[in-house]
Design a protein around this motif. Structure first.
Motif, mmCIF file in Angstrom:
data_model
loop_
_atom_site.group_PDB
_atom_site.id
_atom_site.type_symbol
_atom_site.label_atom_id
_atom_site.label_comp_id
_atom_site.label_asym_id
_atom_site.label_seq_id
_atom_site.Cartn_x
_atom_site.Cartn_y
_atom_site.Cartn_z
ATOM 1 N N MET A 270 0.976 -1.157 0.020
ATOM 2 C CA MET A 270 0.152 0.206 0.182
ATOM 3 C C MET A 270 0.893 1.483 0.101
ATOM 4 S SD MET A 270 -2.985 1.220 -0.209
ATOM 5 C CE MET A 270 -4.315 -0.174 0.397
ATOM 6 N N ALA A 271 2.013 1.316 0.808
ATOM 7 C CA ALA A 271 2.861 2.441 0.902
ATOM 8 C C ALA A 271 3.526 2.647 -0.504
ATOM 9 C CB ALA A 271 3.841 1.919 1.787
ATOM 10 N N LYS A 272 3.772 1.299 -1.230
ATOM 11 C CA LYS A 272 4.537 1.754 -2.584
ATOM 12 C C LYS A 272 3.479 2.415 -3.564
ATOM 13 C CE LYS A 272 7.046 -1.053 -5.894
ATOM 14 N NZ LYS A 272 7.761 -2.425 -6.297
ATOM 15 N N GLN A 273 2.188 1.806 -3.612
ATOM 16 C CA GLN A 273 1.297 2.409 -4.056
ATOM 17 C C GLN A 273 0.949 3.873 -4.101
ATOM 18 O OE1 GLN A 273 -2.663 0.331 -4.000
ATOM 19 N NE2 GLN A 273 -3.561 1.428 -5.656
ATOM 20 N N ASP A 274 0.870 4.160 -2.774
ATOM 21 C CA ASP A 274 0.739 5.577 -2.388
ATOM 22 C C ASP A 274 1.826 6.617 -2.978
ATOM 23 O OD1 ASP A 274 -1.804 4.889 -1.089
ATOM 24 O OD2 ASP A 274 -0.820 4.980 1.047
ATOM 25 N N ARG A 275 3.060 5.872 -2.890
ATOM 26 C CA ARG A 275 4.146 6.709 -3.227
ATOM 27 C C ARG A 275 4.039 6.970 -4.975
ATOM 28 N NH1 ARG A 275 7.645 3.912 -0.885
ATOM 29 N NH2 ARG A 275 8.345 2.585 -2.415
ATOM 30 N N ALA A 276 3.561 5.808 -5.428
ATOM 31 C CA ALA A 276 3.578 5.908 -6.921
ATOM 32 C C ALA A 276 2.394 7.241 -7.344
ATOM 33 C CB ALA A 276 3.047 4.665 -7.462
ATOM 34 N N ILE A 277 1.642 7.120 -6.671
ATOM 35 C CA ILE A 277 0.327 8.210 -6.988
ATOM 36 C C ILE A 277 0.725 9.370 -6.465
ATOM 37 C CG2 ILE A 277 -1.671 8.895 -5.954
ATOM 38 C CD1 ILE A 277 -2.743 6.042 -5.327
ATOM 39 N N ARG A 278 1.539 9.730 -5.411
ATOM 40 C CA ARG A 278 2.179 10.920 -5.374
ATOM 41 C C ARG A 278 2.969 11.306 -6.296
ATOM 42 N NH1 ARG A 278 2.335 8.895 0.253
ATOM 43 N NH2 ARG A 278 4.436 8.668 -0.213
ATOM 44 N N THR A 279 3.841 10.392 -6.621
ATOM 45 C CA THR A 279 4.901 10.838 -7.836
ATOM 46 C C THR A 279 4.168 11.196 -9.118
ATOM 47 O OG1 THR A 279 6.632 9.358 -6.692
ATOM 48 C CG2 THR A 279 6.815 10.068 -8.945
ATOM 49 N N ARG A 280 3.168 10.409 -9.507
ATOM 50 C CA ARG A 280 2.496 10.636 -10.680
ATOM 51 C C ARG A 280 2.030 12.163 -10.536
ATOM 52 N NH1 ARG A 280 -2.518 10.776 -13.483
ATOM 53 N NH2 ARG A 280 -2.132 9.982 -15.608
ATOM 54 N N GLN A 281 1.428 12.503 -9.449
ATOM 55 C CA GLN A 281 0.723 13.532 -9.081
ATOM 56 C C GLN A 281 1.599 14.768 -9.210
ATOM 57 O OE1 GLN A 281 -2.493 14.350 -9.263
ATOM 58 N NE2 GLN A 281 -2.620 16.384 -8.862
ATOM 59 N N ALA A 282 2.865 14.606 -8.653
ATOM 60 C CA ALA A 282 4.198 15.765 -8.583
ATOM 61 C C ALA A 282 4.458 16.065 -9.983
ATOM 62 C CB ALA A 282 5.020 15.206 -7.889
ATOM 63 N N ILE A 283 4.464 14.961 -11.025
ATOM 64 C CA ILE A 283 4.992 15.109 -12.175
ATOM 65 C C ILE A 283 3.910 15.861 -12.909
ATOM 66 C CG2 ILE A 283 5.533 13.805 -14.381
ATOM 67 C CD1 ILE A 283 6.348 11.486 -12.737
ATOM 68 N N LEU A 284 2.506 15.719 -12.789
ATOM 69 C CA LEU A 284 1.467 16.286 -13.509
ATOM 70 C C LEU A 284 1.476 17.877 -13.157
ATOM 71 C CD1 LEU A 284 -1.849 14.071 -13.304
ATOM 72 C CD2 LEU A 284 -0.570 14.853 -15.237
ATOM 73 N N GLU A 285 1.699 18.140 -11.798
ATOM 74 C CA GLU A 285 1.667 19.510 -11.371
ATOM 75 C C GLU A 285 2.894 20.099 -11.834
ATOM 76 O OE1 GLU A 285 1.258 19.286 -7.266
ATOM 77 O OE2 GLU A 285 -0.838 18.589 -7.290
ATOM 78 N N ALA A 286 4.071 19.702 -11.927
ATOM 79 C CA ALA A 286 5.355 20.266 -12.506
ATOM 80 C C ALA A 286 4.981 20.123 -14.065
ATOM 81 C CB ALA A 286 6.403 19.281 -12.021
#
Length: 215
Positions: free
Chosen positions: A1-17
């Motif tokens: 679950m932590a790995k999945q949450d990290r992937a979601i946060r990474t994707r969102q950070a890329i989108l926002e950047a």
């Protein structure tokens, strides 16, 4: 679950950047290296989530409607119709992902991009609410939701282009209010029209206390 949450946060950070870089430079001038630096992620992380710059741009475009919070339900469906646009105008000054998506949607560069999604989604959303207003007797007999919905969406696109050219996006709430004050009298039943809040600041009010600034 932590790995999945990290992937979601990474994707969102890329989108926002990506949205920030696209908003500042447009599609053609934007560089993946600048997006990577702003997002503070590796090239491998970016390509894990997105196949290319074009794929990333489409993801930013596709986030436009979902990036805008839904207004609170109202007694009047016409008020909900107004609130959709006023919330959009309000968020445009605060939400970088939304700004980047709008810039890409209106950008004339990058002819390989499919920009039709937001236009269809906003039109469908406005049409649904206007049809409900029609069924409730809030519209004048001659009012046609099939004409009014795309008219308002197209007007927003034009206003956004004008504000970008003038470098005054903070005025979008004012011009959204002006748009509704000119359009609504031609389609709304007078008794309903008299109750509508179309003033600047309506976007924040329509989102409710959760969106109010602290203090």
């Amino acid at each position: 679950m932590a790995k999945q949450d990290r992937a979601i946060r990474t994707r969102q950070a890329i989108l926002e950047a990506a949205a920030a870089v696209f908003d500042e430079r447009g599609y053609e001038a934007a560089k993946l290296s600048d997006i990577l630096e702003l997002a503070q992620v590796t090239k491998g992380a970016l390509y894990f989530h997105f196949d290319s710059k074009e794929d990333l741009a489409h993801a930013v475009i596709d986030a436009q409607v979902s990036a805008t919070p839904e207004p609170l339900p109202q007694v009047s469906k016409l008020q909900e119709f107004v609130d959709i646009g006023m919330v959009f105008a309000h968020r445009l000054t605060h939400d970088g992902l939304l700004r980047g998506s709008v810039r890409l949607t209106l950008d004339q560069g990058g002819h390989e991009l499919n920009r039709s999604g937001p236009y269809r989604e906003w039109t469908e959303l406005n049409l649904r609410v206007l049809n409900e207003a029609k069924q409730r007797g809030e519209l004048l007999p001659h009012a046609d939701p099939e004409e009014a919905a795309p008219l308002v969406v197209g007007a927003y696109a034009g206003l956004n282009l004008m504000q970008q050219a003038l470098g005054s996006r903070t005025n979008m709430e004012h011009w959204a209010s002006v748009l509704y004050r000119h359009v609504l009298p031609s389609i709304a039943v007078p008794a309903v029209l008299a109750m509508l809040d179309m003033e600047p600041g309506r976007g924040l009010r329509a989102l409710g206390p959760a969106e109010a600034p602290a203090g």
